[in-house]
Design an enzyme around this catalytic site. Structure first.
Site, mmCIF file in Angstrom:
data_model
loop_
_atom_site.group_PDB
_atom_site.id
_atom_site.type_symbol
_atom_site.label_atom_id
_atom_site.label_comp_id
_atom_site.label_asym_id
_atom_site.label_seq_id
_atom_site.Cartn_x
_atom_site.Cartn_y
_atom_site.Cartn_z
ATOM 1 N N GLU A 1 -4.402 2.494 2.887
ATOM 2 C CA GLU A 1 -3.517 3.452 2.218
ATOM 3 C C GLU A 1 -4.099 3.865 0.863
ATOM 4 O OE1 GLU A 1 -0.839 5.134 2.799
ATOM 5 O OE2 GLU A 1 -0.379 4.361 4.786
ATOM 6 N N ASP B 1 -3.472 14.225 6.275
ATOM 7 C CA ASP B 1 -2.296 13.435 6.612
ATOM 8 C C ASP B 1 -1.673 13.898 7.924
ATOM 9 O OD1 ASP B 1 -0.763 11.191 5.750
ATOM 10 O OD2 ASP B 1 0.897 12.534 5.275
ATOM 11 N N TYR C 1 5.352 4.389 1.407
ATOM 12 C CA TYR C 1 5.830 5.743 1.121
ATOM 13 C C TYR C 1 7.294 5.740 0.682
ATOM 14 C CZ TYR C 1 1.758 8.573 2.223
ATOM 15 O OH TYR C 1 0.527 9.187 2.169
ATOM 16 N N CYS D 1 2.500 1.600 5.811
ATOM 17 C CA CYS D 1 2.624 3.038 5.562
ATOM 18 C C CYS D 1 4.071 3.409 5.299
ATOM 19 C CB CYS D 1 2.084 3.818 6.760
ATOM 20 S SG CYS D 1 2.228 5.607 6.581
ATOM 21 N N TYR E 1 10.382 11.250 0.941
ATOM 22 C CA TYR E 1 10.143 9.809 1.028
ATOM 23 C C TYR E 1 11.133 8.991 0.207
ATOM 24 C CZ TYR E 1 6.033 11.385 3.453
ATOM 25 O OH TYR E 1 5.202 12.001 4.353
#
Length: 210
Positions: free
Chosen positions: A199, A44, A135, A131, A157
């Site tokens: 994802e 990541d 998240y 994304c 997040y």
């Protein structure tokens, strides 16, 4: 319904798959094997570096001051995520200096950089919004029940500050797509769905460790 809301609703099955993913549930429950999370952190971090570059490309290629401002501000927000990863790396001895990206990682980063390199701000937003929204969604859904060593991931997040970043990118996407012809909206939808698929693929790879 706004374009961003429509796109999110259209890919609700992929969002549900991400939330139910054993990797994500393992984070929430604190049961995810440490080595799998360490591998994810490294991948990541590599991804986020490309994500920041995509924001930079989007800003540099735009002739719209508002677009440049949003992309520049959101690029700065990526640094906060990288600091989170850096903290895990320091705490757990994860080497972020020489990450060998997995196929799922290179597929996603290549997609983002290709989209951003086309100089089409709406397409760049469509590729990058999933994304941010996913998240934020995962953090908000897991907040309050996260336990164990990964609670900071969930808290990051789930934070209002991250939601604000996601909403700002969505607002830009909506503005850029206002009044767009069907052909252009079809390209935006395709990019958004592809990002959502990537994802889920990223979590698949993190869970498998390959």
């Amino acid at each position: 319904m706004s374009v961003s809301s429509e796109l999110w609703a259209a890919d609700a099955d992929l969002a549900a798959a991400a939330l139910a993913h054993p990797f994500v549930q393992g984070i929430a429950e604190g049961t995810l094997p440490r080595e799998r999370f360490a591998g994810y952190v490294a991948q990541d971090a590599f991804f986020l570096d490309a994500f920041a570059r995509a924001y930079r490309l989007g800003a540099e290629s735009s002739g719209d001051d508002g677009v440049r401002a949003v992309f520049t501000d959101l690029r700065a927000g990526v640094q906060e995520e990288l600091r989170l990863h850096g903290g895990y790396a320091q705490q757990w001895g994860i080497d972020l200096a020489d990450v060998q990206p997995l196929p799922a990682t290179t597929a996603y980063t290549g997609f983002l950089l290709d989209a951003a390199g086309r100089g089409d701000a709406a397409l760049t937003c469509a590729a990058m919004t999933p994304c941010m929204r996913l998240y934020a969604h995962l953090g908000q859904q897991l907040a309050g029940r996260a336990a164990g060593p990964y609670r900071e991931w969930v808290d990051t997040y789930a934070a209002p500050e991250f939601e604000e970043l996601a909403a700002r990118l969505e607002a830009l996407l909506d503005r850029l797509c206002a009044g767009a012809p069907d052909e252009r909206l079809a390209a935006v939808r395709a990019a958004y769905t592809r990002a959502m698929q990537l994802e889920v693929g990223f979590f698949d790879a993190a869970w498998a460790g390959a």
